[in-house]
Motif scaffolding. Structure first.
Motif, PDB file in Angstrom:
ATOM      1  N   ASN A  49      -5.983 102.652 -65.368  1.00  0.00           N
ATOM      2  CA  ASN A  49      -5.020 103.713 -65.705  1.00  0.00           C
ATOM      3  C   ASN A  49      -5.655 104.822 -66.535  1.00  0.00           C
ATOM      4  OD1 ASN A  49      -2.765 102.444 -64.444  1.00  0.00           O
ATOM      5  ND2 ASN A  49      -2.587 101.053 -66.205  1.00  0.00           N
ATOM      6  N   THR A  50      -6.940 104.700 -66.815  1.00  0.00           N
ATOM      7  CA  THR A  50      -7.640 105.686 -67.632  1.00  0.00           C
ATOM      8  C   THR A  50      -7.984 106.922 -66.798  1.00  0.00           C
ATOM      9  OG1 THR A  50      -8.624 103.906 -68.936  1.00  0.00           O
ATOM     10  CG2 THR A  50      -9.647 106.087 -69.117  1.00  0.00           C
ATOM     11  N   ILE A  51      -7.803 108.094 -67.385  1.00  0.00           N
ATOM     12  CA  ILE A  51      -8.235 109.337 -66.749  1.00  0.00           C
ATOM     13  C   ILE A  51      -9.666 109.620 -67.188  1.00  0.00           C
ATOM     14  CG2 ILE A  51      -7.787 111.798 -66.443  1.00  0.00           C
ATOM     15  CD1 ILE A  51      -5.620 109.956 -65.325  1.00  0.00           C
ATOM     16  N   PHE A  52     -10.579 109.648 -66.227  1.00  0.00           N
ATOM     17  CA  PHE A  52     -11.998 109.802 -66.557  1.00  0.00           C
ATOM     18  C   PHE A  52     -12.450 111.253 -66.415  1.00  0.00           C
ATOM     19  CE2 PHE A  52     -11.675 105.314 -65.216  1.00  0.00           C
ATOM     20  CZ  PHE A  52     -12.129 104.731 -66.398  1.00  0.00           C
ATOM     21  N   ASP A  53     -13.328 111.665 -67.327  1.00  0.00           N
ATOM     22  CA  ASP A  53     -13.854 113.030 -67.348  1.00  0.00           C
ATOM     23  C   ASP A  53     -15.221 113.130 -66.692  1.00  0.00           C
ATOM     24  OD1 ASP A  53     -11.699 114.167 -69.091  1.00  0.00           O
ATOM     25  OD2 ASP A  53     -12.512 112.676 -70.482  1.00  0.00           O
ATOM     26  N   VAL A  54     -16.008 112.065 -66.794  1.00  0.00           N
ATOM     27  CA  VAL A  54     -17.350 112.012 -66.224  1.00  0.00           C
ATOM     28  C   VAL A  54     -17.519 110.658 -65.555  1.00  0.00           C
ATOM     29  CG1 VAL A  54     -19.832 112.075 -66.698  1.00  0.00           C
ATOM     30  CG2 VAL A  54     -18.289 113.557 -67.997  1.00  0.00           C
ATOM     31  N   ALA A  55     -18.163 110.651 -64.381  1.00  0.00           N
ATOM     32  CA  ALA A  55     -18.350 109.402 -63.654  1.00  0.00           C
ATOM     33  C   ALA A  55     -19.777 109.278 -63.143  1.00  0.00           C
ATOM     34  CB  ALA A  55     -17.367 109.316 -62.493  1.00  0.00           C
ATOM     35  N   PHE A  56     -20.396 108.127 -63.402  1.00  0.00           N
ATOM     36  CA  PHE A  56     -21.694 107.781 -62.845  1.00  0.00           C
ATOM     37  C   PHE A  56     -21.453 106.643 -61.858  1.00  0.00           C
ATOM     38  CE2 PHE A  56     -22.609 109.722 -66.898  1.00  0.00           C
ATOM     39  CZ  PHE A  56     -23.732 110.493 -66.660  1.00  0.00           C
ATOM     40  N   ILE A  57     -21.623 106.925 -60.586  1.00  0.00           N
ATOM     41  CA  ILE A  57     -21.212 105.996 -59.535  1.00  0.00           C
ATOM     42  C   ILE A  57     -22.401 105.586 -58.670  1.00  0.00           C
ATOM     43  CG2 ILE A  57     -19.671 105.673 -57.560  1.00  0.00           C
ATOM     44  CD1 ILE A  57     -18.169 106.113 -60.148  1.00  0.00           C
ATOM     45  N   ASP A  58     -22.577 104.270 -58.516  1.00  0.00           N
ATOM     46  CA  ASP A  58     -23.570 103.760 -57.574  1.00  0.00           C
ATOM     47  C   ASP A  58     -22.945 103.800 -56.181  1.00  0.00           C
ATOM     48  OD1 ASP A  58     -25.746 102.572 -56.392  1.00  0.00           O
ATOM     49  OD2 ASP A  58     -25.224 100.546 -57.025  1.00  0.00           O
ATOM     50  N   ILE A  59     -23.651 104.330 -55.214  1.00  0.00           N
ATOM     51  CA  ILE A  59     -23.098 104.445 -53.865  1.00  0.00           C
ATOM     52  C   ILE A  59     -22.985 103.080 -53.190  1.00  0.00           C
ATOM     53  CG2 ILE A  59     -23.513 105.362 -51.548  1.00  0.00           C
ATOM     54  CD1 ILE A  59     -24.687 107.836 -52.794  1.00  0.00           C
ATOM     55  N   GLU A  60     -23.991 102.231 -53.396  1.00  0.00           N
ATOM     56  CA  GLU A  60     -24.014 100.932 -52.705  1.00  0.00           C
ATOM     57  C   GLU A  60     -23.391  99.847 -53.576  1.00  0.00           C
ATOM     58  OE1 GLU A  60     -28.477 101.285 -51.541  1.00  0.00           O
ATOM     59  OE2 GLU A  60     -27.685 102.699 -53.009  1.00  0.00           O
TER      60      GLU A  60
END
Length: 231
Positions: free
Chosen positions: A40-51
């Motif tokens: 439920n958190t609104i995120f400002d920055v995201a570091f996402i692994d594709i795999e």
């Protein structure tokens, strides 16, 4: 500032969290896509692994995060560059290979946090009895005439008593740069740079902004760097 890290590699996840600990932010770490989708958190920055395992990808997380906060700054991490073409369709701010040198990754991380501040910074002012506040993303360019600066924005034009040099010092770290003694442009809105040294912007009028002789080298460097970084 809420930052989300999504990666099924716990070792890399912990190392990335340590890298980000010096920034003034609250960090949420997840190893499973479903945990992000249920947050439920609104995120400002995201570091996402594709795999993310056999069936999941980070692309699903980005769709969710963008729906929650359209200004969320997205950075993709991956071990392979084969996902680059598909990844860019999700409009990440950065695409980072995990195999890059640490110094390069740290530089990219700094750029990502600078982008967050740019997207959330506002310009405010008063002129002739009215006050205004506008996000930097909404400013196409700034022009100067008779000691009055005009902000040309998605919401119309706003005039303020500010010196161009003062605005240049304030906004240069947020993607604005001087291209003429009377003009400063938001690099986010440059559509093309013509061979006759004119910028064409992506506003409804396709405004053409002249590039002064003394500013040409800087203008070329900024425009080419913008293309290389995929901003």
């Amino acid at each position: 500032m809420n930052v989300v890290l999504l990666d099924d590699d716990c070792i890399f996840l912990d190392a990335l969290k340590r890298r980000l600990s010096k920034f003034n932010c609250k960090i949420y770490t997840y190893t499973k896509l479903v945990d992000v989708l249920n947050s439920n958190t609104i995120f400002d920055v995201a570091f996402i692994d594709i795999e993310l395992g056999e069936n999941d990808t980070g692309f699903k997380a980005v769709q969710f995060l963008k729906n929650q906060n359209k200004k969320c700054v997205i950075a993709f991490f991956t071990n392979y560059n084969k996902y680059a073409i598909k990844g860019y369709s999700y409009q990440p701010f950065r695409y980072i290979l995990k195999t890059q040198p640490d110094a390069s990754i740290n530089k990219q991380i700094m750029a990502i946090f600078n982008e967050y501040h740019r997207r959330n910074k506002k310009l405010t002012g008063s002129y002739n009895g009215y006050t205004f506040s506008t996000a930097l993303d909404d400013v196409y360019y700034i022009s100067m005439s008779n000691h009055i600066a005009t902000l040309h924005t998605t919401k119309g034009d706003f005039e303020i008593y500010r010196q161009m040099k003062e605005l240049e010092n304030e906004l240069s770290e947020f993607g604005f740069f001087r291209c003429h003694r009377s003009y400063m442009v938001n690099i986010q809105h440059i559509h093309v740079m013509r061979s006759d040294f004119v910028f064409i912007l992506d506003d409804s009028n396709h405004s053409d902004i002249p590039i002064g002789i003394r500013y040409r080298k800087q203008a070329e460097d900024n425009f080419l760097n913008n293309i290389r970084m995929g901003v």
